[in-house]
Design an enzyme around this catalytic site. Structure first.
Site, PDB file in Angstrom:
ATOM      1  N   LYS A   9      19.526 -20.648  25.064  1.00  0.00           N
ATOM      2  CA  LYS A   9      19.266 -20.948  26.593  1.00  0.00           C
ATOM      3  C   LYS A   9      18.016 -20.191  26.962  1.00  0.00           C
ATOM      4  CE  LYS A   9      21.186 -21.484  31.175  1.00  0.00           C
ATOM      5  NZ  LYS A   9      20.058 -20.519  31.995  1.00  0.00           N
TER       6      LYS A   9
ATOM      7  N   ARG B 144      10.698 -27.634  38.773  1.00  0.00           N
ATOM      8  CA  ARG B 144      12.208 -28.607  39.041  1.00  0.00           C
ATOM      9  C   ARG B 144      12.293 -28.327  40.644  1.00  0.00           C
ATOM     10  NH1 ARG B 144      17.888 -26.385  37.504  1.00  0.00           N
ATOM     11  NH2 ARG B 144      18.605 -26.353  39.340  1.00  0.00           N
TER      12      ARG B 144
HETATM   13  S1  IVH Z   1      19.493 -28.900  29.434  1.00  0.00           S
HETATM   14  C1  IVH Z   1      21.197 -31.131  33.128  1.00  0.00           C
HETATM   15  N1  IVH Z   1      18.564 -27.273  27.439  1.00  0.00           N
HETATM   16  O1  IVH Z   1      18.988 -23.873  31.911  1.00  0.00           O
HETATM   17  C2  IVH Z   1      20.385 -30.157  32.610  1.00  0.00           C
HETATM   18  N2  IVH Z   1      18.581 -26.441  29.868  1.00  0.00           N
HETATM   19  O2  IVH Z   1      21.397 -24.659  34.103  1.00  0.00           O
HETATM   20  C3  IVH Z   1      20.052 -30.095  31.406  1.00  0.00           C
HETATM   21  N3  IVH Z   1      17.605 -24.353  29.955  1.00  0.00           N
HETATM   22  O3  IVH Z   1      17.630 -25.622  34.129  1.00  0.00           O
HETATM   23  C4  IVH Z   1      19.204 -28.812  30.877  1.00  0.00           C
HETATM   24  N4  IVH Z   1      17.428 -23.775  27.847  1.00  0.00           N
HETATM   25  O4  IVH Z   1      15.931 -24.666  32.909  1.00  0.00           O
HETATM   26  C5  IVH Z   1      18.653 -27.300  28.641  1.00  0.00           C
HETATM   27  N5  IVH Z   1      18.152 -25.723  25.733  1.00  0.00           N
HETATM   28  C6  IVH Z   1      18.315 -25.811  26.876  1.00  0.00           C
HETATM   29  C7  IVH Z   1      17.782 -25.158  27.841  1.00  0.00           C
HETATM   30  C8  IVH Z   1      17.968 -25.170  29.099  1.00  0.00           C
HETATM   31  C9  IVH Z   1      17.131 -23.365  29.126  1.00  0.00           C
HETATM   32  C10 IVH Z   1      17.512 -24.053  31.378  1.00  0.00           C
HETATM   33  C11 IVH Z   1      17.095 -25.110  32.180  1.00  0.00           C
HETATM   34  C12 IVH Z   1      18.240 -25.598  33.187  1.00  0.00           C
HETATM   35  C13 IVH Z   1      19.023 -24.574  33.097  1.00  0.00           C
HETATM   36  C14 IVH Z   1      20.474 -25.173  33.268  1.00  0.00           C
END
Ligand code: IVH
Length: 715
Positions: free
Chosen positions: A133, A154
């Site tokens: 993440k 966003r």
């Molecule tokens: S998927 C429906 N994948 O984490 C949202 N998010 O709370 C799907 N983020 O706003 C997001 N690494 O800014 C996804 N490998 C990853 C990520 C990631 C960082 C952040 C992103 C998102 C927040 C999720």
């Protein structure tokens, strides 16, 4: 009241004492935040660019002289740090939502368990994409005909800011997608980040040039992206990892892992640590491995993300309010720091509950300065948990103690331990107040739990008479997620309340009409501009979305998510209001209908019944609704064949679980009810259906088999 900003020559910054500088810094921070919001979010600036720049310059100069004032939430650290770099808005074709968080192993097992139950599949058949993440900023890149056309932040998830010119300077973002058969519309989503090394080097340069230093790589990535001049962004090394998508005119893969490979073919960088996992154990092992490697990575991560790999299953799983069922962020353990507890204050909430707040010697925890911690309740201070368990090996918390503070993600910081060796000799046990600190000094009682035992929460018994509760409700009412009224902060609300000018929410909307008598502009430090801005801000909120309105009523247990579920369920204020009055009257049909809504249960229903059961509250609502226009809620997918229809599921379903059936129906704009009445449009009956089937026949309601229902909704 805020101090006047009248045309008096400001003191030279070099001549300000530290205390004076701090006061001015705080005032300017608030003022700048207000201006940013009016400009960026409402397109309604109340000052000229030159005035704005002068304020920001003075603010920056104060921070330059007193760098210790800089905190992670200072306007200099936030997106919007650019002097006057203001950007166009972009509405996302598909909303950019966020993930729910898991902290413990159990949360991850629950997450997988929910998916297994929802899809009715054995867990060894579900693969997950496990990804670091990235702690940066999410970005949506729109390609049309293979060419990059828009890059948007966003923002609030529905609308972001157009940063296309700046994003074009990133080497990880192709201007044109590589490869053949590229779908006409592709929205590639991912994270913009700055490496730790680049962040340190940038801060060195900033310091040498006397410019603002950033608190962490995330803030410096945000600041670098929000430059009006793209050459500045180009000089700041930003990276981008692709990991998700928005609108796609065709899907080039059927799985998350397939999409990640496709992003690579198109010329994107994807995170090399991403792994396909086949069981909960593999997910947990991945979390562990990545956590061990966290320090050696050159970019910040704050956890790992798990996503169901098959996209068709992701689609079936869908979302619960604003987070998906198909994915979760498994955060790393919270960061901790030690500091001294200087005092314990009691805050009285809008429903009269007491929260002891620990006032700390400010301390940095995970990049944020923490000064306040919640101490939850009387038992928590004594070292007793909610279920009577022993906390901190029974160590109580006393004023003067050295405590260990923990901060996990966005969660409010907690005191997790007390260092007894450092306890001052004179530190006395904390005695929880027996009377409300409000001028009425009403008695305090401990709430009962659902099982009738004494709970841990203390509550003031003053109800409508307790001025603290009234003020807390007014504060919730004007807060960002409710009516979002700029210029009405804690000080103003307290002042207007003490003067008797605003005693309940509806009074806010009659202020302007009463001003000939009140003369707000004569209040010291207020001035005509502030008053005009306030009235404009109030006027701008006379039209309000139903979910915000419901949330703003401040009913117990009706937070934002519940308010949204209620708004979606009823669609209009009239329908919701009528249902609430019936529920308060004990109307069984109305109660069953409310109960059938996704995410609404007993606790919420009882709370709504008790709120609308009070004539005092009904009066407040009635006077308020005379002043505002409540907009109908957006019901999802209005054009689906079942939009606006009421459906009852009964008997056992074979192709989907009950939860899935309910979620799909609601996604398509139908209302799912628990009981059959003449207002029901369809009863979907599976084997074993009983009395509801009879009710359907009695009321002449159409009965469908599960297959007929699936055909009708086109699933
Ligand atoms: S998927 C429906 N994948 O984490 C949202 N998010 O709370 C799907 N983020 O706003 C997001 N690494 O800014 C996804 N490998 C990853 C990520 C990631 C960082 C952040 C992103 C998102 C927040 C999720």
């Amino acid at each position: 009241m805020p101090k006047s900003a009248k045309a008096k020559k400001p003191t030279d910054i070099a001549d300000l004492t530290k205390a004076q500088a701090k006061v001015e810094w705080m005032r300017l921070a608030l003022e700048l935040e207000g201006h940013d919001k009016r400009y960026y979010q409402e397109d309604a600036p109340s000052v000229t660019d030159a005035e704005y720049d002068a304020l920001r310059q003075r603010f920056n100069a104060i921070e330059k002289r007193f760098p210790e004032f800089v905190s992670a939430d200072s306007p200099s650290q936030k997106v919007g740090a650019a002097p006057s770099g203001r950007f166009k808005k972009v509405r996302h074709a598909v909303p950019m939502l966020s993930l729910d968080n898991a902290f413990a192993e159990e949360d991850v097992r629950d997450f997988v368990g929910r998916i297994v139950r929802f899809l009715k599949l054995p867990d060894d058949q579900i693969d997950f994409s496990a990804e670091p993440k990235i702690d940066g900023l999410s970005m949506s890149l729109r390609y049309e005909g293979g060419e990059l056309v828009t890059a948007a932040t966003r923002g609030d998830g529905a609308e972001g800011e157009d940063v296309t010119a700046n994003i074009r300077t990133l080497k990880d973002v192709p201007q044109k997608l590589k490869g053949r058969n590229i779908p006409d519309i592709c929205e590639v989503r991912g994270e913009v980040y700055m490496t730790k090394q680049a962040f340190l080097a940038l801060n060195e340069r900033q310091k040498a040039a006397g410019d603002t230093v950033f608190a962490n790589p995330r803030n410096s990535a945000a600041g670098s992206l929000r430059q009006k001049d793209p050459t500045i962004t180009a000089s700041r090394p930003l990276g981008f990892f692709a990991y998700a998508w928005g609108e796609m005119s065709a899907m080039p893969a059927q799985t998350q892992s397939g999409m990640i490979k496709w992003f690579e073919h198109c010329g994107f960088t994807t995170n090399p640590l991403t792994k396909l996992c086949h069981s909960v154990e593999e997910l947990l092992a991945f979390h562990h491995q990545i956590e061990e490697r966290r320090a050696e990575l050159d970019y910040d991560i704050d956890g790992v993300v798990y996503k169901v790999d098959r996209i068709d299953w992701e689609e079936r799983l869908g979302f619960v309010s604003r987070t998906p069922r198909w994915g979760i962020a498994h955060k790393f353990p919270a960061e901790r720091a030690m500091t001294v507890l200087k005092d314990i204050e009691i805050q009285v909430g809008r429903t009269g509950s007491f929260t002891p707040v620990g006032k700390l010697e400010p301390v940095g925890v995970g990049g944020v300065i923490v000064q306040n911690v919640t101490l939850h309740n009387e038992d928590y201070i004594k070292g007793i948990g909610n279920k009577g368990e022993v906390l901190r090996e029974g160590r109580d918390i006393r004023i003067g103690d050295t405590v260990v503070v923990q901060r996990a993600g966005d969660v409010i910081p907690q005191v997790v331990d007390v260092i007894i060796d450092k306890r001052p000799k004179n530190a006395a046990e904390f005695h929880f107040p027996k009377k409300c600190p409000c001028p009425l000094h009403t008695d305090v009682v401990r709430e009962e739990t659902a099982t009738g035992e004494e709970g841990s929460r203390a509550r003031c018994t003053g109800e409508f008479a307790c001025p603290f509760q009234k003020i807390q409700h007014l504060l919730l009412f004007v807060s960002r997620r409710a009516f979002d009224i700029d210029g009405l902060g804690e000080k103003q609300i307290q002042y207007f309340f003490d003067q008797g000018w605003v005693k309940e929410p509806g009074d806010i909307f009659t202020l302007a009409a009463r001003n000939a008598k009140l003369k707000l502009e004569d209040i010291e430090g207020y001035g005509e501009t502030s008053v005009r801005n306030l009235f404009n801000a109030v006027e701008a909120r006379r039209n309000i979305a139903l979910e915000r309105f419901i949330y703003a009523l401040g009913m117990r247990h009706v937070g934002e998510t519940t308010a949204l579920a209620l708004a979606r369920g009823y669609g209009s204020w009239d329908a919701f209001h009528e249902a609430c009055l019936k529920v308060a009257d004990g109307d069984e049909e109305a109660i069953a209908e409310m109960d059938a809504l996704d995410q609404i249960g007993d606790t919420v229903i009882k709370s709504i019944a008790s709120y609308f059961g009070e004539s005092h509250n009904r009066g407040i609502v009635e006077r308020l609704t005379r002043e505002v226009t409540i907009l109908d809620a957006e019901r999802p997918k209005r054009n689906s064949p079942v939009a606006g229809k009421t459906v009852v599921f009964t008997g056992s379903l074979e192709k989907m679980t009950r939860d899935e059936a309910k979620a799909t129906a609601e996604r398509l704009g139908a209302k799912v009810s628990g009981s059959v009445s003449k207002k029901t449009d369809y009863v979907v009956a599976g084997p074993g259906a009983g009395s509801k089937l009879k009710d359907a026949q009695k009321h002449g309601v159409q009965v469908l088999t599960e297959d007929e229902w699936l055909k009708l909704v086109g699933e």
